[in-house]
Design an enzyme around this catalytic site. Structure first.
Site, PDB file in Angstrom:
ATOM      1  N   TRP A 197      -6.720  -5.950  12.490  1.00  7.92           N
ATOM      2  CA  TRP A 197      -5.516  -5.122  12.605  1.00  7.92           C
ATOM      3  C   TRP A 197      -5.922  -3.641  12.679  1.00  7.92           C
ATOM      4  CZ3 TRP A 197      -2.948  -1.958   8.698  1.00  7.92           C
ATOM      5  CH2 TRP A 197      -1.700  -1.470   9.140  1.00  7.92           C
ATOM      6  N   ASP A 364      13.465  -0.769  16.804  1.00  6.80           N
ATOM      7  CA  ASP A 364      12.441  -1.691  16.303  1.00  6.80           C
ATOM      8  C   ASP A 364      13.010  -2.536  15.167  1.00  6.80           C
ATOM      9  OD1 ASP A 364       9.605  -2.490  15.161  1.00  6.80           O
ATOM     10  OD2 ASP A 364       9.188  -1.531  17.057  1.00  6.80           O
ATOM     11  N   ASP A 365      12.160  -2.977  14.263  1.00  6.59           N
ATOM     12  CA  ASP A 365      12.522  -3.895  13.178  1.00  6.59           C
ATOM     13  C   ASP A 365      13.631  -3.308  12.290  1.00  6.59           C
ATOM     14  OD1 ASP A 365      12.395  -5.985  11.432  1.00  6.59           O
ATOM     15  OD2 ASP A 365      10.290  -5.702  10.890  1.00  6.59           O
ATOM     16  N   LYS A 474      10.807  -6.008  22.740  1.00  7.85           N
ATOM     17  CA  LYS A 474       9.464  -6.035  22.148  1.00  7.85           C
ATOM     18  C   LYS A 474       9.367  -7.326  21.342  1.00  7.85           C
ATOM     19  CE  LYS A 474       6.636  -3.371  18.842  1.00  7.85           C
ATOM     20  NZ  LYS A 474       6.676  -2.181  17.982  1.00  7.85           N
ATOM     21  N   TRP A 475       8.537  -8.230  21.813  1.00  6.45           N
ATOM     22  CA  TRP A 475       8.405  -9.566  21.210  1.00  6.45           C
ATOM     23  C   TRP A 475       7.193  -9.544  20.288  1.00  6.45           C
ATOM     24  CZ3 TRP A 475       9.601 -14.673  24.066  1.00  6.45           C
ATOM     25  CH2 TRP A 475       9.113 -15.778  23.345  1.00  6.45           C
ATOM     26  N   ASP A 476       7.465  -9.549  18.998  1.00  5.04           N
ATOM     27  CA  ASP A 476       6.395  -9.379  18.012  1.00  5.04           C
ATOM     28  C   ASP A 476       5.987 -10.718  17.406  1.00  5.04           C
ATOM     29  OD1 ASP A 476       4.614  -8.013  16.410  1.00  5.04           O
ATOM     30  OD2 ASP A 476       6.089  -6.549  15.711  1.00  5.04           O
ATOM     31  N   ASP A 546      -1.411  -1.378  16.548  1.00  6.18           N
ATOM     32  CA  ASP A 546      -0.546  -0.616  15.650  1.00  6.18           C
ATOM     33  C   ASP A 546      -1.181   0.727  15.314  1.00  6.18           C
ATOM     34  OD1 ASP A 546       1.500  -2.365  15.528  1.00  6.18           O
ATOM     35  OD2 ASP A 546       1.149  -3.074  13.497  1.00  6.18           O
TER      36      ASP A 546
HETATM   37  C1  GLA Z   1       4.457  -4.993  13.722  1.00  2.28           C
HETATM   38  C2  GLA Z   1       4.377  -4.235  15.035  1.00  2.28           C
HETATM   39  C3  GLA Z   1       4.903  -2.838  14.801  1.00  2.28           C
HETATM   40  C4  GLA Z   1       6.321  -2.903  14.308  1.00  2.28           C
HETATM   41  C5  GLA Z   1       6.408  -3.764  13.068  1.00  2.28           C
HETATM   42  C6  GLA Z   1       7.826  -4.019  12.658  1.00  2.28           C
HETATM   43  O1  GLA Z   1       3.593  -4.478  12.775  1.00  2.28           O
HETATM   44  O2  GLA Z   1       3.085  -4.252  15.533  1.00  2.28           O
HETATM   45  O3  GLA Z   1       4.811  -2.084  15.990  1.00  2.28           O
HETATM   46  O4  GLA Z   1       7.140  -3.420  15.320  1.00  2.28           O
HETATM   47  O5  GLA Z   1       5.778  -5.019  13.249  1.00  2.28           O
HETATM   48  O6  GLA Z   1       7.909  -4.802  11.544  1.00  2.28           O
END
Ligand code: GLA
Length: 779
Positions: A197, A364-365, A474-476, A546
């Site tokens: 990571w 985002d989240d 954005k598919w995480d 990230d």
């Molecule tokens: C991951 C993604 C981040 C963000 C977070 C949200 O870590 O890589 O860019 O979207 O999730 O929880």
């Protein structure tokens, strides 16, 4: 492109040749893979075997001279004397594992068929030919189909394999590789890309003189630990010269690449699904498809190999409406606000984004269920009404009204124990009932081997994506596998879980991308934990890491660039000190590095100073002007060390952009030369940089060498001076031929070395970065 002559098979791309033959025994002997050649007498390429070496296995009494261990083969079974990495491993109903696959038939086909169960490359209206070889197992009667696809335009040959159980009994398939390449030499260098990571794609070089080097993942994803892309080159291959092979796999699950050198100095390279933990039951009449493996060769070193891979990915992997469309410049809410979002704060941020010129705003989240932190709510895909009173649609309308497109974050493969979904369906999660479960990011993985789960998630996602005018997703995917167990699969079929999981993910991706063809999907898995060609078949771009620190990004993006084109890697300008490293780098450097990817911003613009916003506005304007070249031009690595130099050249070579970033300033080293690659040598270019000015505060108390009175750093006086006095930056402005820029480079202004400063000096402390622009000029 494909020539069949008696027992000889020759596959030609524009610049490469691949050849093999059917031996007297029926096995396939690999003869050649390299620069294009003409083959008159194939016997000149055949290895001459007469007496087998002692202490090895003779294939049979009729062919006692052949010991399979000492042959270059197109595929290898298990148990007939070849003790290297096998291509295929099957347990027959009687428990035996020996197979002996020999030639049955060959067929040449125009075009390329898609795989049935997995994503694969496509011909994209270019000329592609297929060679289909069928082999029959002499022991049990199984069939093995090997497909070779010849992509002349990009100098790629890809392969896949299909095991067909043509016996009468159920078998266990323990391994089926996608490609095998046996080379008659040893001491090759494997370059592989590892990390974790926030440190993806670090390049490692390993010379394999003897024994085995393995590059694999067992995370359930292609992984940031070991990317499936590898290079294999001669010991003396350099960036621009020498033999280099590139391999990649169109697969997002556990993968395996082994490079093995045996006692006869032969190197075997295999790539495919990781056999660890893998076991598929195949009933009579059933079959199993291995993913497609991509191979390329270049005599022009790592650069040549990269160019083939880039073109191949752009032409034959990425597809859909966004394939050739300029990608929007986005602003993402994550590092600006993390989980702390609301409709009003998002609209405020988006408005700031609009003012500086972004085109797409991404929430985002944190927008769904009770998602206030990373401990809960994954699986509950309905908007949180407190945060979004008007739902997703209400927010989307407001964002659209600002003149921005709207995008959303999802993590469809996951569930938190603290969620309504888990409470209703604990059996849908990958875990061993009754046993302690080790979690990752407080979440569990949904069992996508279970079609009911895929159907349910498809339905919830269709609801979300259809609920508003969503332009981007954005598919995480934020954890790796542990406690492998499917509550859906029978207990003797648990070895199918990881592959079935990834097939379920592809099913969902197919469902959503087909239903919403206009949406731009961006892949993400805690950054680059699933950056691979399988994902790129659905997502034209993937969040590279990230880590948004410009200096960390140098090695990350440099690593990606060996196997993946610039427009597949997204990169954002974020705030400083950086959220992953606490390092501070100049905004200009953050922009320079991120613009060598699909550019976005991820910072709280509401907290930035006027000067910073002005700079960002100018950056965005510049990016839009050169976006086509940045996103669709040809990329070149020029130097990677304390100075990192990259450049990108438009297809017509009339425009190029270069980047120079310095990691650490060296005292009394004032000269630098910017060199580019890939320009037209005979074209004249106007070479310029961005005119800029520097805050006097960056010079600290050196101000006192020029000020008529003493200025204390940090004082009001210093701030006041800084408001009115700016230090000029250097101006680079030349007209030069491409040949001069490529061979000698452009000698840049002397950098600051402690003895004086004016507008002819390059302000170049630690982490400095510059962009250079090259525009063709008429004579
Ligand atoms: C991951 C993604 C981040 C963000 C977070 C949200 O870590 O890589 O860019 O979207 O999730 O929880």
């Amino acid at each position: 492109m494909i020539e069949i002559r008696d027992n000889l098979y020759v596959l030609n791309t524009n610049n490469t040749t691949y050849a093999f033959r059917v031996m007297e025994t029926g096995h396939l002997e690999h003869l050649y893979y390299g620069s294009k050649i003409n083959i008159a007498d194939p016997d000149s390429l055949v290895e001459k075997h007469k007496f087998q070496p002692g202490n090895s296995i003779a294939y049979d009494s009729e062919h006692a001279e052949f010991t399979l261990e000492d042959m270059c083969l197109e595929m290898s079974g298990y148990g007939k004397g070849d003790i290297r990495e096998p291509f295929v491993e099957v347990v027959a109903a009687d428990g035996s594992t020996t197979t002996d696959f020999v030639f049955e038939s060959a067929e040449k086909l125009a075009g390329k068929e898609a795989l049935e169960t997995l994503p694969s490359s496509y011909d994209n209206a270019k000329e592609v030919e297929t060679l289909r070889i069928e082999l029959k197992d002499k022991n049990n009667g199984y069939t093995l189909r090997l497909n070779y696809y010849v992509f002349a335009d990009t100098d790629v040959i890809s392969r896949d394999a299909k095991f067909i159980n043509t016996s009468d009994e159920e078998v266990k398939l323990r391994r089926l590789m996608s490609a095998q390449l046996d080379l008659n030499k040893a001491g090759l260098v494997v370059s592989s890309f590892h990390g974790g990571w926030v440190k993806e794609m670090q390049k490692y070089d390993t010379t394999v003189n003897i024994g085995k080097f393995v590059n694999s993942s067992y995370t359930g994803s292609s992984s940031n630990r070991s990317n499936p892309f590898i290079m294999v080159s001669d010991a003396n291959t350099s960036a621009e010269y020498g033999d280099c092979y590139g391999f990649n796999l169109v697969y997002s699950g556990n993968h395996y690449e082994a490079v093995e050198v045996n006692a006869y100095d032969k190197t075997r390279i295999v790539t495919g699904i990781n056999p660890q933990g893998f076991e598929f039951t195949i009933a009579p009449g059933e079959s199993f498809e291995a993913p497609e493996a991509i191979m390329t060769y270049s005599h022009d070193g790592h650069d040549g190999m990269s160019r083939h891979m880039h073109d191949f990915v752009k032409e034959h992997i990425v597809r859909g409406e966004w394939k050739d469309k300029e990608r929007p410049l986005l602003l993402n809410s994550w590092e600006a606000s993390y989980f702390n979002i609301s409709e009003s704060s998002l609209v405020k941020l988006a408005k700031m984004g609009k003012d500086v010129g972004v085109e797409l705003f991404v929430m985002d989240d944190g927008w769904f269920g009770e998602r206030h932190d990373d401990k809960r709510a994954l699986g509950d895909w309905t908007p949180n009404k407190k945060k979004l009173p008007g739902g997703v649609d209400g927010l989307c309308r407001k964002i659209n009204k600002l003149g921005l497109d709207f995008g959303i974050w999802i993590e469809p493969e996951m569930v938190n124990v603290d969620s309504d979904l888990y409470r209703a369906h604990p059996e849908w999660s990958i875990e061993i009932p009754g046993k302690h479960h080790s979690e990752g990011r407080n979440q569990r993985i949904l069992d996508f081997a279970n079609p009911e789960v895929v159907d349910y998630i498809t339905e919830s996602m269709v609801k979300v994506l259809g609920s508003a005018n969503i332009a981007y997703v954005k598919w995480d995917m934020n954890r790796i596998f542990s406690d492998y167990y499917s509550q859906y699969l029978p207990k003797d079929r648990q070895g199918e879980l990881s592959h079935r999981y990834i097939m379920g993910v592809y099913k969902l991706a197919k469902n959503l991308t087909e239903k919403f063809p206009h949406i731009l999907f961006e892949g993400c898995a805690s950054g680059g934990n699933r950056f691979d060609l399988g994902a790129l078949c659905y997502f034209p771009q993937i969040w590279g890491s990230d880590n948004t620190d410009a200096i960390s990004r140098l090695s990350i993006q440099n690593g990606y660039s060996y196997g993946y084109p610039l427009n597949t890697v997204t990169a954002h300008v974020s705030s400083c000190p950086n959220h992953q490293t606490l390092r501070s780098t100049p905004l200009a450097t953050r922009f320079a590095v991120a613009s060598f990817g699909v550019l976005g911003y991820e910072t709280n613009l509401c907290d930035l100073s006027k000067d910073e916003l002005k700079e960002i506005k100018a950056q965005i304007e510049l990016y839009k002007k050169y976006r086509k070249t940045w996103q669709f031009g040809d990329f070149y690595r020029v130097e990677y060390g304390n100075h990192v130099m990259w450049n990108v050249v438009s297809k017509d070579k009339k425009q190029a952009i270069g980047m120079l970033v310095q990691k650490e300033v060296m005292p009394n080293e004032m000269y630098a030369c910017f060199r580019a690659k890939g320009l037209d040598p005979d074209m004249k270019y106007h070479f310029t940089n961005i005119k800029t000015e520097y805050n006097v505060k960056l010079f600290g108390d050196l101000i006192n060498t020029a000020a008529p009175f003493h200025v204390k750093p940090g004082s009001l006086m210093q701030n006041l001076i800084a408001k009115f006095v700016k230090m000029p930056g250097e101006v680079e402005d030349y007209v030069c031929y491409g040949s001069a820029i490529m061979n000698e480079g452009v000698r840049l202004h002397q950098s600051f070395v402690g003895t004086g400063y004016d507008g002819d000096v390059r302000f170049f402390p630690d982490y400095s970065g510059r962009l250079y622009f090259m525009e063709a000029v008429e004579d």
